[in-house]
Design a protein around this motif. Structure first.
Motif, PDB file in Angstrom:
ATOM      1  N   ALA A 109       0.835  -1.207   0.000  1.00  0.00           N
ATOM      2  CA  ALA A 109       0.000   0.000   0.000  1.00  0.00           C
ATOM      3  C   ALA A 109       0.863   1.248   0.000  1.00  0.00           C
ATOM      4  O   ALA A 109       0.554   2.227  -0.701  1.00  0.00           O
ATOM      5  N   LEU A 110       1.949   1.234   0.748  1.00  0.00           N
ATOM      6  CA  LEU A 110       2.823   2.407   0.833  1.00  0.00           C
ATOM      7  C   LEU A 110       3.540   2.674  -0.493  1.00  0.00           C
ATOM      8  O   LEU A 110       3.795   3.830  -0.844  1.00  0.00           O
ATOM      9  N   VAL A 111       3.860   1.619  -1.213  1.00  0.00           N
ATOM     10  CA  VAL A 111       4.459   1.795  -2.542  1.00  0.00           C
ATOM     11  C   VAL A 111       3.500   2.554  -3.452  1.00  0.00           C
ATOM     12  O   VAL A 111       3.887   3.479  -4.181  1.00  0.00           O
ATOM     13  N   LEU A 112       2.234   2.175  -3.416  1.00  0.00           N
ATOM     14  CA  LEU A 112       1.221   2.857  -4.236  1.00  0.00           C
ATOM     15  C   LEU A 112       1.018   4.295  -3.760  1.00  0.00           C
ATOM     16  O   LEU A 112       0.843   5.216  -4.577  1.00  0.00           O
ATOM     17  N   LEU A 113       1.038   4.508  -2.463  1.00  0.00           N
ATOM     18  CA  LEU A 113       0.897   5.852  -1.924  1.00  0.00           C
ATOM     19  C   LEU A 113       2.090   6.721  -2.316  1.00  0.00           C
ATOM     20  O   LEU A 113       1.921   7.906  -2.639  1.00  0.00           O
ATOM     21  N   ASP A 114       3.272   6.156  -2.323  1.00  0.00           N
ATOM     22  CA  ASP A 114       4.457   6.910  -2.739  1.00  0.00           C
ATOM     23  C   ASP A 114       4.328   7.375  -4.186  1.00  0.00           C
ATOM     24  O   ASP A 114       4.769   8.481  -4.537  1.00  0.00           O
ATOM     25  N   GLU A 115       3.728   6.555  -5.029  1.00  0.00           N
ATOM     26  CA  GLU A 115       3.506   6.949  -6.425  1.00  0.00           C
ATOM     27  C   GLU A 115       2.523   8.110  -6.499  1.00  0.00           C
ATOM     28  O   GLU A 115       2.685   9.024  -7.323  1.00  0.00           O
ATOM     29  N   MET A 116       1.526   8.117  -5.632  1.00  0.00           N
ATOM     30  CA  MET A 116       0.587   9.238  -5.577  1.00  0.00           C
ATOM     31  C   MET A 116       1.306  10.527  -5.195  1.00  0.00           C
ATOM     32  O   MET A 116       1.039  11.596  -5.750  1.00  0.00           O
ATOM     33  N   ILE A 117       2.232  10.428  -4.260  1.00  0.00           N
ATOM     34  CA  ILE A 117       2.990  11.608  -3.828  1.00  0.00           C
ATOM     35  C   ILE A 117       3.825  12.145  -4.984  1.00  0.00           C
ATOM     36  O   ILE A 117       3.868  13.354  -5.239  1.00  0.00           O
ATOM     37  N   VAL A 118       4.481  11.244  -5.704  1.00  0.00           N
ATOM     38  CA  VAL A 118       5.307  11.649  -6.847  1.00  0.00           C
ATOM     39  C   VAL A 118       4.469  12.381  -7.884  1.00  0.00           C
ATOM     40  O   VAL A 118       4.851  13.456  -8.383  1.00  0.00           O
ATOM     41  N   GLN A 119       3.317  11.835  -8.225  1.00  0.00           N
ATOM     42  CA  GLN A 119       2.482  12.429  -9.276  1.00  0.00           C
ATOM     43  C   GLN A 119       1.835  13.732  -8.803  1.00  0.00           C
ATOM     44  O   GLN A 119       1.646  14.659  -9.594  1.00  0.00           O
ATOM     45  N   ALA A 120       1.489  13.803  -7.519  1.00  0.00           N
ATOM     46  CA  ALA A 120       0.916  15.044  -6.982  1.00  0.00           C
ATOM     47  C   ALA A 120       1.948  16.165  -7.021  1.00  0.00           C
ATOM     48  O   ALA A 120       1.640  17.301  -7.404  1.00  0.00           O
ATOM     49  N   GLU A 121       3.178  15.857  -6.638  1.00  0.00           N
ATOM     50  CA  GLU A 121       4.246  16.860  -6.668  1.00  0.00           C
ATOM     51  C   GLU A 121       4.530  17.331  -8.087  1.00  0.00           C
ATOM     52  O   GLU A 121       4.836  18.502  -8.309  1.00  0.00           O
ATOM     53  N   ALA A 122       4.431  16.411  -9.036  1.00  0.00           N
ATOM     54  CA  ALA A 122       4.718  16.735 -10.432  1.00  0.00           C
ATOM     55  C   ALA A 122       3.556  17.448 -11.119  1.00  0.00           C
ATOM     56  O   ALA A 122       3.713  17.950 -12.234  1.00  0.00           O
ATOM     57  N   GLY A 123       2.398  17.480 -10.465  1.00  0.00           N
ATOM     58  CA  GLY A 123       1.233  18.119 -11.064  1.00  0.00           C
ATOM     59  C   GLY A 123       0.639  17.333 -12.210  1.00  0.00           C
ATOM     60  O   GLY A 123      -0.037  17.893 -13.075  1.00  0.00           O
ATOM     61  N   GLU A 124       0.885  16.025 -12.218  1.00  0.00           N
ATOM     62  CA  GLU A 124       0.372  15.171 -13.292  1.00  0.00           C
ATOM     63  C   GLU A 124      -1.004  14.633 -12.895  1.00  0.00           C
ATOM     64  O   GLU A 124      -1.128  13.585 -12.271  1.00  0.00           O
ATOM     65  N   SER A 125      -2.038  15.368 -13.261  1.00  0.00           N
ATOM     66  CA  SER A 125      -3.385  15.046 -12.799  1.00  0.00           C
ATOM     67  C   SER A 125      -3.861  13.674 -13.239  1.00  0.00           C
ATOM     68  O   SER A 125      -4.437  12.919 -12.447  1.00  0.00           O
ATOM     69  N   ARG A 126      -3.663  13.323 -14.510  1.00  0.00           N
ATOM     70  CA  ARG A 126      -4.135  12.028 -15.001  1.00  0.00           C
ATOM     71  C   ARG A 126      -3.392  10.879 -14.323  1.00  0.00           C
ATOM     72  O   ARG A 126      -3.994   9.883 -13.930  1.00  0.00           O
ATOM     73  N   ALA A 127      -2.078  11.035 -14.196  1.00  0.00           N
ATOM     74  CA  ALA A 127      -1.285   9.993 -13.542  1.00  0.00           C
ATOM     75  C   ALA A 127      -1.656   9.886 -12.067  1.00  0.00           C
ATOM     76  O   ALA A 127      -1.683   8.780 -11.503  1.00  0.00           O
ATOM     77  N   LEU A 128      -1.948  11.020 -11.439  1.00  0.00           N
ATOM     78  CA  LEU A 128      -2.356  10.999 -10.031  1.00  0.00           C
ATOM     79  C   LEU A 128      -3.690  10.280  -9.877  1.00  0.00           C
ATOM     80  O   LEU A 128      -3.875   9.496  -8.935  1.00  0.00           O
ATOM     81  N   LEU A 129      -4.618  10.526 -10.784  1.00  0.00           N
ATOM     82  CA  LEU A 129      -5.917   9.849 -10.713  1.00  0.00           C
ATOM     83  C   LEU A 129      -5.739   8.344 -10.862  1.00  0.00           C
ATOM     84  O   LEU A 129      -6.331   7.568 -10.114  1.00  0.00           O
ATOM     85  N   ARG A 130      -4.902   7.930 -11.818  1.00  0.00           N
ATOM     86  CA  ARG A 130      -4.661   6.493 -11.999  1.00  0.00           C
ATOM     87  C   ARG A 130      -4.026   5.883 -10.754  1.00  0.00           C
ATOM     88  O   ARG A 130      -4.425   4.800 -10.309  1.00  0.00           O
ATOM     89  N   ALA A 131      -3.032   6.580 -10.203  1.00  0.00           N
ATOM     90  CA  ALA A 131      -2.359   6.071  -9.005  1.00  0.00           C
ATOM     91  C   ALA A 131      -3.329   5.998  -7.828  1.00  0.00           C
ATOM     92  O   ALA A 131      -3.293   5.051  -7.033  1.00  0.00           O
ATOM     93  N   SER A 132      -4.198   6.989  -7.706  1.00  0.00           N
ATOM     94  CA  SER A 132      -5.182   7.011  -6.624  1.00  0.00           C
ATOM     95  C   SER A 132      -6.166   5.857  -6.764  1.00  0.00           C
ATOM     96  O   SER A 132      -6.558   5.230  -5.768  1.00  0.00           O
ATOM     97  N   GLN A 133      -6.586   5.573  -8.001  1.00  0.00           N
ATOM     98  CA  GLN A 133      -7.503   4.471  -8.236  1.00  0.00           C
ATOM     99  C   GLN A 133      -6.849   3.134  -7.896  1.00  0.00           C
ATOM    100  O   GLN A 133      -7.500   2.239  -7.341  1.00  0.00           O
ATOM    101  N   GLU A 134      -5.573   2.998  -8.224  1.00  0.00           N
ATOM    102  CA  GLU A 134      -4.861   1.760  -7.894  1.00  0.00           C
ATOM    103  C   GLU A 134      -4.748   1.596  -6.372  1.00  0.00           C
ATOM    104  O   GLU A 134      -4.921   0.498  -5.840  1.00  0.00           O
ATOM    105  N   PHE A 135      -4.447   2.690  -5.683  1.00  0.00           N
ATOM    106  CA  PHE A 135      -4.323   2.660  -4.226  1.00  0.00           C
ATOM    107  C   PHE A 135      -5.655   2.272  -3.593  1.00  0.00           C
ATOM    108  O   PHE A 135      -5.722   1.397  -2.720  1.00  0.00           O
ATOM    109  N   LEU A 136      -6.730   2.911  -4.040  1.00  0.00           N
ATOM    110  CA  LEU A 136      -8.045   2.607  -3.488  1.00  0.00           C
ATOM    111  C   LEU A 136      -8.445   1.169  -3.783  1.00  0.00           C
ATOM    112  O   LEU A 136      -8.974   0.462  -2.916  1.00  0.00           O
ATOM    113  N   GLY A 137      -8.199   0.734  -5.012  1.00  0.00           N
ATOM    114  CA  GLY A 137      -8.533  -0.651  -5.358  1.00  0.00           C
ATOM    115  C   GLY A 137      -7.788  -1.652  -4.493  1.00  0.00           C
ATOM    116  O   GLY A 137      -8.339  -2.683  -4.099  1.00  0.00           O
ATOM    117  N   TYR A 138      -6.551  -1.333  -4.193  1.00  0.00           N
ATOM    118  CA  TYR A 138      -5.725  -2.188  -3.328  1.00  0.00           C
ATOM    119  C   TYR A 138      -6.336  -2.261  -1.929  1.00  0.00           C
ATOM    120  O   TYR A 138      -6.429  -3.334  -1.340  1.00  0.00           O
TER     121      TYR A 138
END
Length: 224
Positions: A122-151
């Protein structure tokens, strides 16, 4: 991008035979087509055309369309139309609120039941969310968030909750897929994610739930 004028058969994913009920397969295929915009808001659909496109009888298609109507992706007017529902700003706002609340429930349930290895995942997926949020990549952040929630949902250990989340996932994905993070909100969101990470490591479900809820809807452009 899929041509909206292309035949339905070319736009829908093929139906594969793997033992699952046909109505379930049709629900997944048509639902995914709506969620991803292959079948856009307002497009009319009918059981005969879908059945022909997928090579099945009309009975499982009717069952799937009834479920999609209950979910909120299809609307019908007897003897007039069956069509994909529209996405309104009110629907977007209410969906975002719902997603935030349900995500926090998934987090709390999963934290009760995840072992150390699953927590690391779960933390690996959350770390990806942090990376995408910092980068301002909205689509990638949404995908990462969906993966985290699904997990989290998959590890909630609650079959009823898992079923409800599966039914609602298509509507949530469709209504929120256009969202964009505002640049000025990146720090607030990443700070919340980092606090969430710390709380999960500490096993503090109350704090984790607080920080997960805190970032939903912060600095998001809701405009359609």
């Amino acid at each position: 991008m899929t041509d909206p004028q292309a035949s339905l058969g070319k736009r829908l994913a093929p139906l594969t035979i793997d033992g699952a009920p046909l109505a379930e397969k049709v629900f997944d295929i048509v639902g995914d087509a709506i969620a991803t915009g292959v079948l856009p808001p307002g497009e009319r659909v009918n059981d005969k055309e879908i059945a022909s496109a997928l090579g099945v009888s009309r009975t499982p298609v009717r069952e799937a369309l009834q479920r999609l109507t209950w979910v909120g992706l299809i609307e019908t007017a007897p003897s007039r139309y069956t069509r994909v529902t529209a996405v309104t700003e009110e629907a977007v706002a209410s969906t975002l609120e719902y997603a935030g609340m349900q995500a926090s429930v998934a987090l709390r349930l999963a934290m009760r039941r995840m072992d150390a290895a699953e927590l690391d995942g779960a933390l690996v997926l959350l770390d990806e969310m942090i990376v995408q949020a910092e980068a301002g990549e909205s689509r990638a952040l949404l995908r990462a968030s969906q993966e985290f929630l699904g997990y989290l949902v998959a590890r909630s250990g609650n079959p009823v909750f898992m079923r409800v989340m599966k039914e609602a996932d298509l509507l949530v994905s469709r209504n929120l897929r256009h969202l964009r993070q505002l640049p000025e909100s990146a720090k607030l969101r990443t700070d919340a994610f980092r606090h969430l990470r710390e709380a999960m490591l500490a096993g503090d479900a109350d704090a984790a739930e607080h920080w997960f809820r805190a970032q939903h809807g912060v600095g998001v452009d809701l405009a359609l």
